[in-house]
Design a protein around this motif. Sequence first.
Motif, PDB file in Angstrom:
ATOM      1  N   MET A  55      60.846  -2.623 -23.922  1.00 39.09           N
ATOM      2  CA  MET A  55      61.792  -3.816 -24.383  1.00 39.09           C
ATOM      3  C   MET A  55      62.898  -4.016 -23.006  1.00 39.09           C
ATOM      4  O   MET A  55      63.188  -3.188 -22.308  1.00 39.09           O
ATOM      5  N   PRO A  56      63.141  -5.125 -22.704  1.00 37.45           N
ATOM      6  CA  PRO A  56      64.005  -5.709 -21.447  1.00 37.45           C
ATOM      7  C   PRO A  56      65.239  -5.319 -21.663  1.00 37.45           C
ATOM      8  O   PRO A  56      65.792  -5.643 -22.881  1.00 37.45           O
ATOM      9  N   ARG A 116      67.839  -5.686 -13.817  1.00 34.36           N
ATOM     10  CA  ARG A 116      66.949  -5.538 -14.692  1.00 34.36           C
ATOM     11  C   ARG A 116      66.369  -4.125 -15.315  1.00 34.36           C
ATOM     12  O   ARG A 116      66.142  -3.612 -14.301  1.00 34.36           O
ATOM     13  N   ARG A 142      64.310  -2.154 -12.460  1.00 32.85           N
ATOM     14  CA  ARG A 142      64.012  -3.216 -11.860  1.00 32.85           C
ATOM     15  C   ARG A 142      64.376  -3.639 -10.643  1.00 32.85           C
ATOM     16  O   ARG A 142      65.107  -4.435 -10.713  1.00 32.85           O
TER      17      ARG A 142
END
Lengths: 176, 353
Positions: free
Chosen positions: B72-73, B89, B110
Amino acid sequence: MGHLPPAEASIDLTGDIFMRRMLRELTGLLQDVVGLDEAEGYINSVGAAMGEWIESQYRAEMGAEDLDPEAVAAVFVDLKSRIGGDFYVVEVSQERIVLGNRACPFGDMARGRDALCMMTSNVFGRIAAEHLGYARVELQQTIARDDRECRIVVELRPDADEDADGREYYRSARAG
Amino acid sequence: MRKGMYQELFFRSPTPCLVVDRDGRVVEANAACARLFGMTPEKGSRLSDLLEDRGDRLATDLARAAGSDGQMPSAGTLATGSLAGLRIRLSMRGMRLPDRDAPLVTIHLRENEPGAFRAHTDLIRRLNGELRRQRALQDRLETALEREKYLHGELIHRIKNNLALLSSLIRVRGRRHEDPEVRRVLEEVDLRTRSIALVHDLLDRNQTLSVVNSEELITELCALMSRSLVPDSVELHCDVEALELHNEDATALCLLINELVTNALKHAFVDGRKGRIDLDFRRNGVEKMELHIRDDGRGMQGDAPPMAQDGHGTGILHALAEQLRGELIADVDEGTAWRLIFHPRAPQDMAAE
């Protein structure tokens, strides 16, 4: 010669079609831009929220007690029916729930949009995990991938095989 | 994925990764986290101390991620480290472990875009620092080089003056001496001294450190010899190609020319015999230079070939030819012809000019 009044034109446009079309375009954009895996991540996130919401709706109406597998399978069929799906129970046991589906709630808009299937996985997985403690949802066949029907298997016991197919769902802290 | 393999990947991953429980407490953090947070987060520390959670997004996503092993982001804002305030992110994924009741959540930070930006920023900072150091070094080297050039020029100037002074002393001493042989020897020494001084005079005049022009040098040398050595009965003709000469070659060449012309005057034109001396200097091929000095004097008609007449002079000639890394050949017939072919100093020796 006058124009046909717009209201009399045979246009395949309703609020539902509009929303499904928009969702199809949005999912296509996601898949094309960030890739299928990442797009599934976004759908996972939305699906988890939808699963929480739907589960809370049924729990509020059907009582706070956890449901057994048979009742959970009935919820799956019911909720899909409410949104335009045609799911049916293939098998129910303490180990698994197997469902078939003849009509996708997203209709033809789902074809080629594999990421949308994660919505079903999340909603089923969330509900099953909250009531039964654990779920591993395997999308064996999907209309989105051009299968004639969907075949969804919800395993209810953690598999000893760590590499088993499907996505796992765990009971949330609230329910635990 | 097997637990051992997962742990190996987790700790060795170049991507910053955290494992947190569903309350947001750090269970593990890999070494790459230090790049983002400025330190490796300790076990038990709170995720909210590492990442600011604007609008409860992070807490909500963490709870949802804990409910599934699907990716899941999410997003968070760095709260510590040099990049604090930067929004990054996240990719979250729940996992169940046999020895724990509640699932854990792995969080991949990220950092691609900010990481690349930071890497470029660091690189630019390092390059700017290196540029500053190199410029400072260049300034110091240029200053040292200027000082070196100044001192070298000053040295050339002083040598030139000292040689001129020495030449004057020798000349005065020679004129006053009664013995003609002593006067002759002193005149030869004076001419040799002035030949060497001529190179330094050109260097000083042209403000160069080691390169002189062959045409300028040899023409002036011939003029000097014509004024002070060559009698009216003998003509000295010079034909010189303009080439660059290293001062070491130039000094040896001046002395050699001086010796050969002196030798011709001494042995070829005795008893007031009229004659002519021709001097040619030019390039020989690509890498060599060539000197010819010919006279139309008595040649083999004399008592003995010139090389045998003066053992001391011959020794000087060959020593100078050797210094020039060349070969000196005499051809004695009607007159005497000397031919020197030599390798001039390599051009890179003059590049510092």
